[in-house]
Scaffold this motif. Sequence first.
Motif, PDB file in Angstrom:
ATOM      1  N   UNK A 261      10.812  75.622  -3.944  1.00 29.86           N
ATOM      2  CA  UNK A 261      11.902  74.647  -4.685  1.00 29.86           C
ATOM      3  C   UNK A 261      11.435  74.431  -6.144  1.00 29.86           C
ATOM      4  N   UNK A 262      10.232  74.639  -6.640  1.00 32.54           N
ATOM      5  CA  UNK A 262       9.724  74.480  -8.023  1.00 32.54           C
ATOM      6  C   UNK A 262      10.745  75.434  -8.935  1.00 32.54           C
ATOM      7  N   UNK A 263      11.122  76.611  -8.244  1.00 33.11           N
ATOM      8  CA  UNK A 263      11.670  77.474  -9.110  1.00 33.11           C
ATOM      9  C   UNK A 263      13.174  77.520  -8.717  1.00 33.11           C
ATOM     10  N   UNK A 264      13.561  76.833  -7.660  1.00 34.52           N
ATOM     11  CA  UNK A 264      15.004  76.816  -7.148  1.00 34.52           C
ATOM     12  C   UNK A 264      15.963  75.515  -7.225  1.00 34.52           C
ATOM     13  N   UNK A 265      14.926  74.489  -7.732  1.00 33.06           N
ATOM     14  CA  UNK A 265      15.586  73.206  -7.382  1.00 33.06           C
ATOM     15  C   UNK A 265      15.727  72.266  -8.670  1.00 33.06           C
ATOM     16  N   UNK A 266      15.660  73.173  -9.716  1.00 32.14           N
ATOM     17  CA  UNK A 266      15.921  72.275 -11.129  1.00 32.14           C
ATOM     18  C   UNK A 266      14.450  72.090 -11.745  1.00 32.14           C
TER      19      UNK A 266
ATOM     20  N   UNK B 244      21.171  80.576 -14.213  1.00 28.99           N
ATOM     21  CA  UNK B 244      22.145  81.374 -15.246  1.00 28.99           C
ATOM     22  C   UNK B 244      21.120  82.008 -16.248  1.00 28.99           C
ATOM     23  N   UNK B 245      19.980  81.327 -16.588  1.00 25.52           N
ATOM     24  CA  UNK B 245      19.271  81.959 -17.768  1.00 25.52           C
ATOM     25  C   UNK B 245      18.517  82.730 -17.199  1.00 25.52           C
ATOM     26  N   UNK B 246      18.103  82.747 -15.870  1.00 30.92           N
ATOM     27  CA  UNK B 246      17.276  83.842 -15.335  1.00 30.92           C
ATOM     28  C   UNK B 246      17.975  85.199 -15.179  1.00 30.92           C
ATOM     29  N   UNK B 247      19.221  84.961 -14.579  1.00 30.88           N
ATOM     30  CA  UNK B 247      20.273  86.129 -14.584  1.00 30.88           C
ATOM     31  C   UNK B 247      20.898  86.620 -15.879  1.00 30.88           C
ATOM     32  N   UNK B 248      20.654  86.113 -16.910  1.00 26.68           N
ATOM     33  CA  UNK B 248      21.169  86.592 -18.232  1.00 26.68           C
ATOM     34  C   UNK B 248      19.966  87.708 -18.463  1.00 26.68           C
ATOM     35  N   UNK B 249      18.814  87.325 -18.428  1.00 26.14           N
ATOM     36  CA  UNK B 249      17.767  88.129 -18.931  1.00 26.14           C
ATOM     37  C   UNK B 249      17.277  88.735 -17.840  1.00 26.14           C
ATOM     38  N   UNK B 250      17.843  88.986 -16.706  1.00 25.00           N
ATOM     39  CA  UNK B 250      17.181  89.895 -15.549  1.00 25.00           C
ATOM     40  C   UNK B 250      15.832  89.329 -15.200  1.00 25.00           C
ATOM     41  N   UNK B 251      15.553  87.908 -15.100  1.00 25.06           N
ATOM     42  CA  UNK B 251      14.290  87.548 -14.900  1.00 25.06           C
ATOM     43  C   UNK B 251      14.071  87.133 -13.469  1.00 25.06           C
ATOM     44  N   UNK B 252      13.084  87.594 -12.623  1.00 27.69           N
ATOM     45  CA  UNK B 252      12.612  87.497 -11.670  1.00 27.69           C
ATOM     46  C   UNK B 252      11.399  86.129 -11.302  1.00 27.69           C
ATOM     47  N   UNK B 253      12.010  85.006 -10.930  1.00 24.08           N
ATOM     48  CA  UNK B 253      11.014  84.161 -10.707  1.00 24.08           C
ATOM     49  C   UNK B 253      11.164  83.503  -9.387  1.00 24.08           C
ATOM     50  N   UNK B 254       9.827  83.202  -8.812  1.00 21.86           N
ATOM     51  CA  UNK B 254       9.924  82.649  -7.226  1.00 21.86           C
ATOM     52  C   UNK B 254       8.589  82.154  -7.031  1.00 21.86           C
TER      53      UNK B 254
ATOM     54  N   UNK C 186      12.154  90.506 -22.850  1.00 24.04           N
ATOM     55  CA  UNK C 186      12.505  89.174 -22.762  1.00 24.04           C
ATOM     56  C   UNK C 186      11.511  88.248 -22.116  1.00 24.04           C
ATOM     57  N   UNK C 187      10.291  88.534 -22.562  1.00 29.80           N
ATOM     58  CA  UNK C 187       9.205  87.761 -22.183  1.00 29.80           C
ATOM     59  C   UNK C 187       8.921  86.221 -22.533  1.00 29.80           C
ATOM     60  N   UNK C 188       9.451  86.066 -23.581  1.00 30.74           N
ATOM     61  CA  UNK C 188       9.610  84.496 -24.294  1.00 30.74           C
ATOM     62  C   UNK C 188      10.359  83.838 -23.300  1.00 30.74           C
ATOM     63  N   UNK C 189      11.625  84.577 -22.985  1.00 23.57           N
ATOM     64  CA  UNK C 189      12.700  83.763 -22.126  1.00 23.57           C
ATOM     65  C   UNK C 189      12.123  83.360 -20.633  1.00 23.57           C
ATOM     66  N   UNK C 190      11.409  84.773 -20.233  1.00 22.47           N
ATOM     67  CA  UNK C 190      10.745  84.459 -18.818  1.00 22.47           C
ATOM     68  C   UNK C 190       9.559  83.444 -18.782  1.00 22.47           C
ATOM     69  N   UNK C 191       8.910  83.366 -19.913  1.00 22.06           N
ATOM     70  CA  UNK C 191       7.746  82.557 -20.055  1.00 22.06           C
ATOM     71  C   UNK C 191       8.275  80.922 -20.073  1.00 22.06           C
ATOM     72  N   UNK C 192       9.248  80.899 -20.784  1.00 22.87           N
ATOM     73  CA  UNK C 192       9.790  79.542 -20.863  1.00 22.87           C
ATOM     74  C   UNK C 192      10.281  78.991 -19.569  1.00 22.87           C
TER      75      UNK C 192
END
Length: 437
Positions: free
Chosen positions: A81-86, A97-107, A125-131
């Motif tokens: 939920x920490x990565x899925x619920x805001x 949407x941001x994760x999809x835009x940069x093909x970021x896998x987070x869970x 896109x590490x800066x975007x993923x790290x954010x």
Amino acid sequence: MNKIFLMLMTGLFFVTAASAQTTPATTSVSTITTTSFEVNGLKVIFKPTVKEVISVRMYFRGGNANFAASQAGIESFALKAATDCGVKSYSSNTFRDMADKYNINIGGSADYDYGYIGLNCVAKYFNEGWNLFNKAVTEPVFEESEVQLLKQKALAAVKTGETNPDDRIEKLGVQSAFRGTPYAYDPDGSEETLSRLNGIDLKNYYYKLLNKNRMFLVVAGKITRQQLEAKIKEAFANLPSAPYTPAVYQNPLFVGDKAVMEKRDLATNYMSAIMNAPVMSSPDYVPFRMGINALSGSLFGQLRTKYNLSYAPGAFSTINQQPYAMMYVSTTNPKEAARIMIDVLNRLKKSTLTTAGLRDMKSGYITTNYMKLQNSESVTGNLGEAEIMGDWNYAERMPDLINNVTPDQISKALNKYIAGLRWVYLGNEAQAVGLFN
């Protein structure tokens, strides 16, 4: 659960203990480039690579030992939920949407001994993923509507697991063998425990978990230490700090044989036997693991190739605070299959691998291990798991430890730890009559 699927090797040969030979130690085959350091009190394990994909995992120690059986599944649910619920900075939809835009896998996920929030993204896109990763770790908000949607998925997964014979027989076996310990309940929870949880429960649980003395970070990929330290200082400077005492485990000793049965109307019957195993920090760990590898190959050779009693029999050992090994089979002739499983195990305990057989097994394992570590996610997974077991260096030293194992060490380890079996049977009740008497 952290199982090691072992190679199926049918060409192993055994000799009596009296004629066993010793494999000489060889030079190091591992290349240790991993380092460990602290940034503002947070432990960091870092393996720089040339891989374009960067993997990051924030681990939380404790796993099932962090909560009671009545809360089974809460850690896994909270980390997902920490990565899925805001998060405070973004709604759940914006985050996705941001994760999809940069093909970021987070869970997020949790197992018996630990939980983690993970990130995989290309270096570009590490800066975007790290954010996003930073926000998921430090400021999840657990939006109630999103939590309820995620709960439905979690409940569906639990139901699917209960109907899957392979999943069901292992969980049933672990719950039975480790009754009275934190392993007696499923880290993914049950319908009963998950149904009671809501966003407030998850939020309260997660922010108690957020303590840098129970956390550590593992990173692998194309980034420098200086770049990484700068990001960690900026992102995690305000992580809470509180005293943390690791759980102490008392592993049950399996002496003699016991059995648990569950009636199922299936086309074939599923049967397994759980055995004691050494922890990763034990000098017996690698010899035992190689012995279970040999057991897996022998079971395949006998049950599949010679007697055609099963499609995919085998054995594996786990990397856990309460470790175990398991041999398994699915068959329409459980009595004959059980007889052969016991015969193969006893024969292996009384024999010793030939030096040539062990050499082939080592070579195959090390090659397979290196192939598995071709991606950054596997690297952070292996290092994190070893750190949970006591020291990330175990993962780095594993090829050398395997190279130095002798047939005699394998035989002694198998006989030291395998003194009883905890059988589990899933299938036709009539065919199980007298099976374990």
